[in-house]
Design an enzyme around this catalytic site. Structure first.
Site, PDB file in Angstrom:
ATOM      1  N   TYR A 228      -1.368  -0.459  10.473  1.00  0.00           N
ATOM      2  CA  TYR A 228      -1.637  -0.837   9.076  1.00  0.00           C
ATOM      3  C   TYR A 228      -0.445  -0.449   8.205  1.00  0.00           C
ATOM      4  O   TYR A 228       0.073  -1.274   7.445  1.00  0.00           O
ATOM      5  CB  TYR A 228      -2.918  -0.148   8.583  1.00  0.00           C
ATOM      6  CG  TYR A 228      -3.205  -0.406   7.119  1.00  0.00           C
ATOM      7  CD1 TYR A 228      -3.758  -1.624   6.712  1.00  0.00           C
ATOM      8  CD2 TYR A 228      -2.902   0.536   6.144  1.00  0.00           C
ATOM      9  CE1 TYR A 228      -4.002  -1.877   5.370  1.00  0.00           C
ATOM     10  CE2 TYR A 228      -3.144   0.293   4.801  1.00  0.00           C
ATOM     11  CZ  TYR A 228      -3.696  -0.910   4.419  1.00  0.00           C
ATOM     12  OH  TYR A 228      -3.939  -1.167   3.081  1.00  0.00           O
TER      13      TYR A 228
ATOM     14  N   SER B 190       0.852  -1.192   0.000  1.00  0.00           N
ATOM     15  CA  SER B 190       0.000   0.000   0.000  1.00  0.00           C
ATOM     16  C   SER B 190       0.883   1.235   0.000  1.00  0.00           C
ATOM     17  O   SER B 190       2.024   1.201   0.491  1.00  0.00           O
ATOM     18  CB  SER B 190      -0.863  -0.001   1.266  1.00  0.00           C
ATOM     19  OG  SER B 190      -1.358   1.283   1.531  1.00  0.00           O
TER      20      SER B 190
HETATM   21  N1  LIG Z   1      -8.857  -0.563  -1.058  1.00  0.00           N
HETATM   22  C1  LIG Z   1      -7.837   0.252  -0.906  1.00  0.00           C
HETATM   23  O1  LIG Z   1      -7.965   1.486  -0.987  1.00  0.00           O
HETATM   24  C2  LIG Z   1      -6.464  -0.308  -0.659  1.00  0.00           C
HETATM   25  C3  LIG Z   1      -5.378   0.582  -0.676  1.00  0.00           C
HETATM   26  C4  LIG Z   1      -4.103   0.078  -0.455  1.00  0.00           C
HETATM   27  C5  LIG Z   1      -3.919  -1.265  -0.221  1.00  0.00           C
HETATM   28  N2  LIG Z   1      -4.996  -2.108  -0.193  1.00  0.00           N
HETATM   29  C6  LIG Z   1      -4.749  -3.525   0.103  1.00  0.00           C
HETATM   30  O2  LIG Z   1      -5.372  -4.315  -0.882  1.00  0.00           O
HETATM   31  C7  LIG Z   1      -5.748  -5.578  -0.317  1.00  0.00           C
HETATM   32  C8  LIG Z   1      -7.207  -5.857  -0.627  1.00  0.00           C
HETATM   33  O3  LIG Z   1      -7.988  -4.806  -0.082  1.00  0.00           O
HETATM   34  P1  LIG Z   1      -9.519  -4.592  -0.455  1.00  0.00           P
HETATM   35  O4  LIG Z   1      -9.733  -3.125  -0.398  1.00  0.00           O
HETATM   36  O5  LIG Z   1      -9.884  -5.353  -1.665  1.00  0.00           O
HETATM   37  O6  LIG Z   1     -10.213  -5.250   0.816  1.00  0.00           O
HETATM   38  P2  LIG Z   1     -11.682  -5.930   0.960  1.00  0.00           P
HETATM   39  O7  LIG Z   1     -12.600  -5.345  -0.041  1.00  0.00           O
HETATM   40  O8  LIG Z   1     -12.050  -5.835   2.394  1.00  0.00           O
HETATM   41  O9  LIG Z   1     -11.397  -7.418   0.630  1.00  0.00           O
HETATM   42  C9  LIG Z   1     -10.602  -8.149   1.518  1.00  0.00           C
HETATM   43  C10 LIG Z   1     -10.772  -9.607   1.271  1.00  0.00           C
HETATM   44  O10 LIG Z   1     -10.075 -10.296   2.306  1.00  0.00           O
HETATM   45  C11 LIG Z   1     -10.975 -11.183   2.972  1.00  0.00           C
HETATM   46  N3  LIG Z   1     -10.651 -11.292   4.376  1.00  0.00           N
HETATM   47  C12 LIG Z   1     -10.780 -10.352   5.326  1.00  0.00           C
HETATM   48  N4  LIG Z   1     -10.378 -10.833   6.525  1.00  0.00           N
HETATM   49  C13 LIG Z   1      -9.998 -12.106   6.303  1.00  0.00           C
HETATM   50  C14 LIG Z   1      -9.492 -13.128   7.125  1.00  0.00           C
HETATM   51  N5  LIG Z   1      -9.311 -12.951   8.443  1.00  0.00           N
HETATM   52  N6  LIG Z   1      -9.205 -14.327   6.573  1.00  0.00           N
HETATM   53  C15 LIG Z   1      -9.384 -14.542   5.258  1.00  0.00           C
HETATM   54  N7  LIG Z   1      -9.871 -13.619   4.412  1.00  0.00           N
HETATM   55  C16 LIG Z   1     -10.172 -12.413   4.934  1.00  0.00           C
HETATM   56  C17 LIG Z   1     -12.327 -10.550   2.778  1.00  0.00           C
HETATM   57  O11 LIG Z   1     -13.317 -11.536   2.961  1.00  0.00           O
HETATM   58  P3  LIG Z   1     -14.723 -11.137   3.658  1.00  0.00           P
HETATM   59  O12 LIG Z   1     -15.354 -10.170   2.720  1.00  0.00           O
HETATM   60  O13 LIG Z   1     -15.367 -12.455   3.723  1.00  0.00           O
HETATM   61  O14 LIG Z   1     -14.382 -10.540   5.002  1.00  0.00           O
HETATM   62  C18 LIG Z   1     -12.212 -10.076   1.335  1.00  0.00           C
HETATM   63  O15 LIG Z   1     -12.341 -11.158   0.436  1.00  0.00           O
HETATM   64  C19 LIG Z   1      -5.441  -5.477   1.166  1.00  0.00           C
HETATM   65  O16 LIG Z   1      -4.210  -6.063   1.445  1.00  0.00           O
HETATM   66  C20 LIG Z   1      -5.363  -3.979   1.405  1.00  0.00           C
HETATM   67  O17 LIG Z   1      -4.550  -3.654   2.494  1.00  0.00           O
HETATM   68  C21 LIG Z   1      -6.258  -1.653  -0.406  1.00  0.00           C
END
Ligand SMILES: NC(=O)c1ccc[n+]([C@@H]2O[C@H](COP(=O)([O-])OP(=O)(O)OC[C@H]3O[C@@H](n4cnc5c(N)ncnc54)[C@H](OP(=O)(O)O)[C@@H]3O)[C@@H](O)[C@H]2O)c1
Length: 324
Positions: free
Chosen positions: A206, A194
């Protein structure tokens, strides 16, 4: 020094600086706006279907990457913790080459993880996407470190750092297995970091764990390159700014997870060809990160990060007040 020599020296330095900017700009345009029509073919196995294991694959960026990989002919294994959500994500991909693994990335024991990986050892796994991550704490997610409980501090390490290290350790032999891989076929590891890896206030745990993702990925990439037995494994840190997803509902105007998944899948070949260890697949994030890493002095980076996160924090304060 004679004035003529000084002018010549300054002109030389100016020309070198202009050349550097031009090189950077042409590299930027070529990388971001010239994407392969059939990406990731280097990671296809001739001997059968090739699979990608994607953590956090049931929603957001993970599911979007899965959807784009399926459209390129890959099978996918979605790893998530909620069986119903995983099942409906798998169904939405509409492909016979989809499996699911129910594993809680925050709490899985080494034994549970080994058993889960053993259950997919029949597949040709050529890609690992360490995507799972987030803010495992009670709302509001933006808070001073001193207000986090010990359990919340540990949960960040467990979900965002420990899990990817343990999983990668277990999956590496599958990515190298000579029983499923022919000599010239390659494997790929993507580690989702990130922009927060530079160190951000009110999300200290984080951003610290995202710095771990980055350093883990770059270190592993250097290690894999060095050994002929693993030099076929490309390893990249994927760094991104804001993406609209279920985890980031406040990112209005940002690229959506669905669109971002396409940038990731389309942007790997170009990064590997250039021998990068970090990729910023979306051009807007690349500009933002370039400024943060190379241009802004610490005082400005501190000012802008505080302003941005303070605004988010205040929006959370409103949400929390309404909930009370
Ligand atoms: N979105 C952003 O702006 C952003 C920016 C920088 C970096 N990132 C990084 O990108 C990655 C994905 O983020 P995202 O925004 O797509 O997040 P998201 O929409 O919350 O998706 C996260 C995924 O991880 C699963 N998950 C959560 N807790 C879990 C656990 N304990 N065990 C197994 N699976 C779990 C969730 O499943 P459930 O839905 O079933 O909980 C979902 O499938 C992360 O590493 C995040 O830090 C995101």
């Amino acid at each position: 020094m004679a004035p003529g020599i000084l002018v010549t020296c300054l002109a030389g330095v100016g020309a070198a600086a202009v050349l550097r900017v031009l090189c950077w700009a042409s590299q930027f345009v070529l990388y971001h706006f010239w994407r392969p029509s059939k990406p990731l073919t280097a990671y296809k196995r001739a001997g059968g279907d090739s699979y990608a294991l994607i953590t956090g694959g049931s929603a957001g960026i993970g599911l979007a990457i899965a959807r784009n990989l399926v459209s390129q002919g890959f099978g996918v294994v979605l790893l998530g913790h909620l069986p119903d959500e995983l099942a409906s994500a798998a169904k939405s991909l509409n492909s016979p080459l989809v499996r699911t693994l129910v594993v809680n990335a925050r709490t899985a024991t080494p034994e549970q993880l080994s058993t889960a990986i053993e259950s997919i050892s029949d597949l040709n796994i050529s890609i690992l996407v360490n995507n799972v991550g987030g803010f495992p704490l009670a709302d509001p997610p933006l808070r001073p470190l001193s207000t986090l409980s010990t359990a919340e501090i540990d949960a960040h390490v467990d979900l965002n750092a420990r899990f990817m290290a343990r999983l990668t350790n277990l999956v590496l032999p599958l990515l190298s297995s000579s029983s499923t891989r022919q000599k010239n076929e390659r494997s790929l590891i993507l580690n989702v970091s990130s922009a927060g890896r530079v160190g951000m206030p009110w999300i200290v745990m984080y951003s610290a764990t995202k710095a771990f993702n980055y350093a883990f990925s770059v270190g592993l990439s250097r290690e894999l390159d060095d050994d002929p037995a693993t030099a076929h494994i490309d390893c990249l840190a994927v760094t991104l700014g804001e993406v609209q997803s279920q985890a980031n509902v406040m990112a209005e105007g940002a690229v959506t997870a669905e669109v971002f998944g396409g940038y990731v899948v389309g942007g790997i070949d170009g990064a590997v060809r250039r021998k990068w260890r970090e990729v910023r697949p979306y051009w807007g994030h690349d500009l933002q990160l370039g400024l943060m890493d190379r241009v802004l002095p610490d005082s400005m980076l501190t000012h802008f990060s505080r302003e941005e996160l303070r605004a988010k924090k205040e929006r959370w304060d409103v949400i929390m007040a309404k909930r009370r």
